[in-house]
Scaffold this active site. Structure first.
Site, PDB file in Angstrom:
ATOM      1  N   PHE A 133      18.830   0.294  -1.563  1.00  0.00           N
ATOM      2  CA  PHE A 133      18.504   0.426  -0.138  1.00  0.00           C
ATOM      3  C   PHE A 133      17.005   0.588  -0.010  1.00  0.00           C
ATOM      4  CE2 PHE A 133      17.555   2.424   3.855  1.00  0.00           C
ATOM      5  CZ  PHE A 133      18.359   1.734   4.739  1.00  0.00           C
ATOM      6  N   ASP A 218      10.363   2.680  -5.235  1.00  0.00           N
ATOM      7  CA  ASP A 218      10.611   3.150  -3.876  1.00  0.00           C
ATOM      8  C   ASP A 218      11.002   4.622  -3.923  1.00  0.00           C
ATOM      9  OD1 ASP A 218      11.407   3.720  -1.318  1.00  0.00           O
ATOM     10  OD2 ASP A 218      12.695   1.956  -1.079  1.00  0.00           O
ATOM     11  N   LYS A 247       9.923   9.465   4.693  1.00  0.00           N
ATOM     12  CA  LYS A 247      10.788  10.639   4.902  1.00  0.00           C
ATOM     13  C   LYS A 247      10.033  11.981   4.935  1.00  0.00           C
ATOM     14  CE  LYS A 247      15.136   8.473   4.375  1.00  0.00           C
ATOM     15  NZ  LYS A 247      15.519   7.327   3.557  1.00  0.00           N
TER      16      LYS A 247
HETATM   17  C1  LIG Z   1      15.339   5.791   4.032  1.00  0.00           C
HETATM   18  C2  LIG Z   1      14.841   4.843   3.012  1.00  0.00           C
HETATM   19  C3  LIG Z   1      14.052   3.724   3.371  1.00  0.00           C
HETATM   20  C4  LIG Z   1      13.760   3.354   4.808  1.00  0.00           C
HETATM   21  O1  LIG Z   1      13.004   4.332   5.455  1.00  0.00           O
HETATM   22  P1  LIG Z   1      12.921   4.313   7.073  1.00  0.00           P
HETATM   23  O2  LIG Z   1      11.905   5.371   7.377  1.00  0.00           O
HETATM   24  O3  LIG Z   1      14.286   4.635   7.566  1.00  0.00           O
HETATM   25  O4  LIG Z   1      12.477   2.967   7.470  1.00  0.00           O
HETATM   26  C5  LIG Z   1      13.567   2.919   2.361  1.00  0.00           C
HETATM   27  N1  LIG Z   1      13.829   3.189   1.069  1.00  0.00           N
HETATM   28  C6  LIG Z   1      14.588   4.239   0.694  1.00  0.00           C
HETATM   29  C7  LIG Z   1      14.837   4.486  -0.753  1.00  0.00           C
HETATM   30  C8  LIG Z   1      15.135   5.090   1.653  1.00  0.00           C
HETATM   31  O5  LIG Z   1      15.909   6.119   1.281  1.00  0.00           O
END
Ligand SMILES: *Cc1c(COP(=O)(O)O)cnc(C)c1O
Length: 394
Positions: A133, A218, A247
């Site tokens: 994700f 990520d 986040k």
């Molecule tokens: C939540 C998340 C995203 C996306 O972040 P948003 O601020 O919702 O756009 C991307 N990568 C990972 C691993 C995430 O947990």
């Protein structure tokens, strides 16, 4: 009980979110309150945002002070708060990431990292993993795996493919001289709380370096103490070329960032940008949040609380549990059945938790959660999981 808040939202909201039937109006530490005055122990944690806990006074003060001084200042100018934030952020990142790009969300950070990888290498292909994700904008969605999120929006960005996670041979076979980057989560969060094996991360590092591709890690969910280190890459001393953040970075104020190594080339003026990126308000919130994380030694708190939480969950032994796994305070309990009824039952018991996929209960509490609050959560989780049959599970 359905409040007027819920009625108004139901009338006007887009409809794209599955909603829980409570209206949250206040928070403090690891506790949230709804509009009826009911308290909940918060293991949703703003979906991984509130690692520092709700209503941190130092963050609130920094936001207020900056709001009455200067909220906006595009990156075409230098700015005091931004300079301070960049220096602090870089001091916490793995030592090879000496520059940062600032933006406004996790998906935007992933978008930037993908663009930087293509710009730097002149190559088109991006390789991500099964169950990954990375966000919901078209570029980040192209790296995301879940067909339910992707299929309605085809065609996505060309050049993306997915290889099985934790499979070195598959990665070896996929990376070639047209590969701009491999993108990985150190722990797949939304995809079901699956930690990457350290050997897999090291192999990804070596394979990309050998073939002139970049490694993007990520850390939008795993960053800022969540897994018991400032960044999850520290568990395996990994040095990525690009590291995405979001986040928890600014204590709840929307912000994203990309850490950039010297291996990333061609980031010339005009190649990328964002109106709100690096705005002084978010930077002030970011400075206060990172300083509070340092003062509280949040990585240590997350490691200790996470180990305790996981151990207590492992003691439950309800037949519906398949596995308990995770790293620090990113914890998943995989069930033999769908999680939704259990999430509802937990909410009725005063505990808010998340799903990860269809059958994993996910806990992302603030690292300031107390052992007593963890005990309360575990007691409720045990109760609803042992009641599994009554909930229509199995
Ligand atoms: C939540 C998340 C995203 C996306 O972040 P948003 O601020 O919702 O756009 C991307 N990568 C990972 C691993 C995430 O947990």
């Amino acid at each position: 009980m359905s409040s007027s808040i819920q009625e108004i939202e139901r009338r006007h909201t887009s409809g794209v979110y599955p909603k829980r039937d409570i209206a949250i109006v206040r928070g403090e530490g690891a506790v949230l309150w709804d509009d009826q005055g009911r308290a909940y122990v918060d293991c949703v944690g703003g979906q991984g945002v509130s690692t520092l806990g709700h209503a941190n006074p130092a963050v609130a003060r920094a936001i207020c002070e900056q709001a009455s001084r200067l909220i906006t200042c595009p990156e075409i100018f230098y700015n005091d708060r931004r300079a301070e934030f960049e220096a602090l952020l870089v001091s916490l990142l793995p030592s090879n990431l000496r520059r940062v790009y600032l933006c406004n969300s996790g998906a935007e950070a992933v978008e930037a990292a993908i663009k930087f990888a293509r710009l730097s290498t002149g190559r088109p292909k991006i390789i991500s993993t099964v169950r990954a994700f990375h966000g919901r904008t078209l570029g980040s969605l192209s790296a995301t795996f879940e067909p339910k999120y992707r299929d309605p929006f085809q065609p996505l960005v060309p050049g993306f493919s997915h290889v099985p996670f934790n499979n070195i041979a598959a990665l070896e076979a996929a990376v070639d001289d047209q590969t701009a980057a491999v993108i990985l989560e150190p722990v797949q969060g939304e995809g079901g709380v699956h930690p990457a094996q350290p050997e897999y991360l090291q192999a990804a590092r070596e394979i990309t370096a050998q073939r002139g591709a970049l490694l993007i890690v990520d850390e939008v969910q795993t960053g800022f103490a969540r897994t018991g280190k400032w960044f999850a890459v520290e568990h395996s001393s990994l040095m990525p070329d690009l590291l995405t953040m979001g986040k928890a970075i600014a204590g709840g104020v929307p912000m994203g960032a990309v850490g950039i190594a010297d291996t990333v080339k061609n980031l010339a003026p005009g190649t990328h940008g964002s109106t709100f990126g690096g705005n002084p308000l978010a930077c002030a919130a970011g400075i206060a949040s990172l300083q509070e994380m340092q003062r509280l030694d949040l990585p240590r708190l997350a490691a200790e609380k996470g180990a305790y939480f996981k151990e207590r969950l492992e003691e439950i032994h309800a037949p519906v549990i398949r596995e308990v796994r995770g790293l620090g305070l990113l914890i998943g309990v995989e069930l033999r059945t769908k999680v939704t009824p259990f999430l509802r039952a937990l909410q009725a018991e005063g505990v808010l938790a998340l799903p990860a996929g269809l059958n994993v209960l996910r806990f992302l509490p603030p690292a300031v959660i107390s052992l007593e609050q963890i005990d309360f959560v575990v007691e409720k989780v045990a109760k609803v999981l042992w009641n599994g049959h009554a909930l229509g599970g199995e």
